[in-house]
Design a protein around this motif. Structure first.
Motif, PDB file in Angstrom:
ATOM      1  N   TYR B 105      83.785 -87.077 -66.142  1.00 30.10           N
ATOM      2  CA  TYR B 105      82.704 -86.165 -66.507  1.00 30.10           C
ATOM      3  C   TYR B 105      82.771 -84.826 -65.775  1.00 30.10           C
ATOM      4  O   TYR B 105      82.635 -83.775 -66.385  1.00 30.10           O
ATOM      5  N   SER B 106      83.017 -84.873 -64.458  1.00 31.41           N
ATOM      6  CA  SER B 106      82.969 -83.615 -63.709  1.00 31.41           C
ATOM      7  C   SER B 106      84.126 -82.695 -64.072  1.00 31.41           C
ATOM      8  O   SER B 106      84.105 -81.517 -63.774  1.00 31.41           O
ATOM      9  N   LEU B 108      85.029 -82.086 -67.156  1.00 29.80           N
ATOM     10  CA  LEU B 108      84.827 -81.507 -68.491  1.00 29.80           C
ATOM     11  C   LEU B 108      84.559 -80.016 -68.378  1.00 29.80           C
ATOM     12  O   LEU B 108      83.793 -79.577 -67.536  1.00 29.80           O
ATOM     13  N   TYR B 110      84.377 -78.152 -71.581  1.00 30.48           N
ATOM     14  CA  TYR B 110      84.060 -77.601 -72.904  1.00 30.48           C
ATOM     15  C   TYR B 110      82.578 -77.328 -73.122  1.00 30.48           C
ATOM     16  O   TYR B 110      82.198 -76.645 -74.049  1.00 30.48           O
ATOM     17  N   GLY B 111      81.737 -77.877 -72.256  1.00 33.71           N
ATOM     18  CA  GLY B 111      80.319 -77.534 -72.335  1.00 33.71           C
ATOM     19  C   GLY B 111      79.601 -78.230 -73.475  1.00 33.71           C
ATOM     20  O   GLY B 111      80.208 -78.850 -74.338  1.00 33.71           O
ATOM     21  N   GLU B 126      89.351 -83.918 -74.753  1.00 29.07           N
ATOM     22  CA  GLU B 126      89.028 -85.336 -74.922  1.00 29.07           C
ATOM     23  C   GLU B 126      90.299 -86.170 -75.068  1.00 29.07           C
ATOM     24  O   GLU B 126      90.386 -87.270 -74.543  1.00 29.07           O
ATOM     25  N   ILE B 129      92.004 -86.536 -71.683  1.00 26.92           N
ATOM     26  CA  ILE B 129      91.295 -87.506 -70.854  1.00 26.92           C
ATOM     27  C   ILE B 129      91.582 -88.919 -71.331  1.00 26.92           C
ATOM     28  O   ILE B 129      91.772 -89.844 -70.550  1.00 26.92           O
TER      29      ILE B 129
END
Lengths: 424, 257
Positions: B105-106, B108, B110-111, B126, B129
């Motif tokens: 999560y941290s 990411l 792309y907002g 995505e 990941i």
């Protein structure tokens, strides 16, 4: 059961395209021959509006005719056309698999809209039901973001809806309508439908901001307590609107132009489904599930839990606001009573019936409860016994709702059913 | 300050109860440190204090020279403190792959709007990941469960998923809270192997709470013994093993093996 299996196998090679084609044939048959020939021969007074349920409940003598009508107009054409065109629709579906998924989806949706449009065209009552049902779909999916994906029991949805409905109505009334409340229109009326999306979004944003009143307490409270806070929010909004004489108070507010036509609502519904689907299948959106299932673990895995909760509430409320705005422009009249606890019960019934944590479940729930509510109308009081009973049974046998924890897989839904047939 | 993690004079009160008193800790890069002590000594409290679940009443915590005391847990985690929990804390409605993906999560970038409109940037990240998550699952030997809900996995596998998840946050120090609780001897041996492997492949420092002496003695380079919130002894395993105070306070009359 064996019959069902056989039936399923028989139609297993029909792709979605085939079903849509069948449905299109059915509605075209109804459109062109429904009144003049088919209902006339079956001695029905008019075209049965909701598959004949209304007339069946009112005049039991007509049951055979109404069933025959359903069979002739819907069941047979859909099945026959779907099966008969499978030889042609499968290769087309195969071709469609090669183009980008989004185009294929748009094509299917266009076809679906055509079916819906022709079906709704036949009768004004039908069109109203379709429009209200689609608004309910938006509402149900948006409450699913909070109550399902985020797992908080929020009762403030009608409040968010009211915020959106009033904001959007005020804007359109001020800008485009000469009325008693706000005086002369500021802009020419022909601009209305083009500006309408922006007023809707403004309503959504106001609802999202309002939701902060519930979202911020949710950092520290959960479960029952948050449910009470959110219920309090609903009452605050309702009594605030009742006491604001400038927007009509408890007398309500009317005269909104009918901007929310069938295509407009259809586009918004699809947009809502698409955006929420994207959100909940991304990591950003799955953080909602992580916070719901174990907040401490989510926090330790770098998930910003406060931001996630705020996002869930604001996002859900935004779409509730949009739904409210559309609703106001369908009925051209809203009053605080529209957004009362009854509405809440209705929304909650739809989301828990359909299934938590699932968009397709929400759609099923919204459509079922809505159509059932209309179809059972002749039973009057008994309607409110039957629908809750159904709800109780669903809760007993499927505690999370009919279709829970499932996402739409557009690719799988639309693909050709060719290969499977060869494999079997 | 060369230490990776430095805790200085940390004291914490729960109301009038002093749970931790003047606790000091230094973890060097790649070091495996153990924390032992009887039930209720405050071991997990120390974990929670360092990872930011509670804020210590007194004292300082520095991670690579940066003060992390008082930061939100998720911020501290993103700075490089991964952890597992004493009682598995998995997300029961999520499948194994999503667990590992979630721990990114941290990372990411792309907002929110990226996720709403499924922008190309979002899709690219995505899928990166996703690949990374599969790699981790393979490393921990749980890739065959990728699509299953965590609840359906055997206990040992759930533990491994939890560790893979902690590693997905890209930590500099891995905090393991009783990694072998409730495991069979076979699973225990396997766990030692996995921790070694993690230690070697990722080069992380490890800080672990454990009850089983065999496990601690075999893995740790440095051991602290905690009793009633105070360190009574610390040093290399051999020293702790023979420290009479430790034997009395913690191990009783039992043989240490």
């Amino acid at each position: 059961m064996e019959f069902v299996e056989k039936f399923k196998r028989m139609f297993s090679n029909v792709p979605m395209l085939g079903w849509l084609l069948g449905a299109l044939t059915a509605v075209l048959i109804e459109y062109f021959f429904g009144y003049d020939y088919i209902s006339y021969i079956l001695q029905l007074p008019k075209i049965p509006v909701l598959f004949g349920t209304l007339i069946m409940l009112k005049e039991p003598m007509m049951i055979p005719s109404a069933l025959a009508y359903d069979l002739i107009v819907y069941v047979l054409p859909i099945l026959l056309v779907a099966k008969a065109t499978a030889f042609a629709t499968n290769p087309v579906a195969m071709l469609l698999e090669k183009i980008p998924l989004i185009l294929s989806v748009i094509l299917h949706l266009a076809l679906f809209y055509l079916v819906l449009h022709v079906w709704a065209e036949i009768n004004d009552y039908r069109e109203l039901i379709v429009r209200l049902t689609m608004i309910c779909i938006i509402l149900t999916i948006s409450i699913n973001v909070i109550n399902g994906y985020q797992g908080e029991f929020s009762c403030s949805h009608p409040g968010f809806m009211a915020l959106g409905a009033y904001t959007c109505s005020i804007l359109t009334l001020v800008l485009f309508v000469n009325d008693r409340m706000f005086g002369e229109a500021l802009l020419p009326a022909w601009l209305g439908p083009w500006i309408f999306p922006f007023t809707l979004i403004a309503g959504g944003i106001v609802a999202a901001l309002g939701s902060l009143l519930v979202a911020i307490p949710s950092f520290r409270t959960r479960g029952d307590y948050l449910a009470i806070i959110s219920l309090a929010f609903l009452f605050i909004v309702k009594s605030a609107v009742e006491n604001l004489q400038i927007i009509g108070g408890s007398r309500g507010m009317g005269g909104q132009p009918e901007y929310a036509t069938l295509p407009v609502i259809f586009i918004w519904t699809i947009l809502c489904i698409w955006i929420i689907h994207n959100f909940v299948t991304s990591i950003m959106g799955k953080a909602l599930n992580a916070v719901r299932d174990d907040e401490a673990a989510a926090e330790s895995m770098t998930v910003a839990t406060r931001k996630t909760k705020m996002t869930a509430f604001m996002f859900g409320a935004f779409w509730a606001g949009i739904a409210g705005g559309l609703f106001a422009h369908v009925l051209s009249y809203i009053n605080p009573g529209t957004f009362s606890i009854n509405r809440l019960a209705e929304i909650l019934a739809m989301v828990y019936f359909g299934g938590l944590n699932s968009i397709i479940g929400s759609i099923v729930g919204a459509v079922t409860i809505n159509v059932l509510g209309e179809a059972l109308r002749p039973l009057e009081l008994f309607k409110w016994i039957i629908i809750p009973l159904i709800l109780i049974f669903v809760m007993i046998f499927r505690p999370y709702g009919l279709i829970s924890f499932k996402e739409i897989n557009a690719k799988k839904l639309l693909r050709a059913k060719y290969k499977r047939e060869q494999g079997a | 300050m060369s230490a990776l993690l430095n805790v200085k004079d940390m004291t914490h009160y729960f109301g009038g109860l002093r749970a931790v008193n003047n606790y000091n800790l230094n973890i060097e890069p790649k070091q495996i440190t153990g924390l032992i002590g009887p039930n209720g000594a405050g071991k997990t409290t120390i974990f929670n204090l360092i990872t930011g679940v509670y804020t210590p009443t007194k004292g300082n915590i520095h991670l690579q020279g940066e003060n992390i005391k008082g930061l939100d847990t998720n911020k501290i985690a993103a700075k490089g403190l991964g952890r597992t929990f004493q009682n598995l804390a998995l997300w029961r409605h999520m499948n194994v792959l999503d667990h590992i993906k979630m721990a990114h999560y941290s990372q990411l970038t792309y907002g929110l709007f990226g996720s709403f409109f499924n922008t190309p940037a979002c899709r690219r990240q995505e899928s990166e990941i996703r690949e990374n998550a599969y790699r981790l699952l393979e490393l921990f030997g749980v890739d065959q469960f990728a699509d299953q809900l965590v609840g359906n996995l055997p206990y040992g596998a759930q533990r491994r998923v939890e560790m893979a998840r902690a590693m997905a946050t890209n930590p500099k120090i891995l905090f393991l809270d009783e990694p072998t609780a409730g495991m069979t001897p076979d699973e225990l041996v396997q766990m030692i192997k996995i921790i070694r492997q993690v230690h070697e492949t990722f080069g992380v420092a490890i800080f672990l709470i454990e009850h089983r002496m065999k496990f601690v003695m075999e893995l740790c380079e440095f051991i602290q013994t905690l009793v009633f919130g105070e360190i009574i002894a610390e040093g290399p395993p051999e020293e702790i093993q023979n420290n009479p105070e430790v034997i009395e306070a913690y191990l009783g009359k039992e043989d240490v093996t």
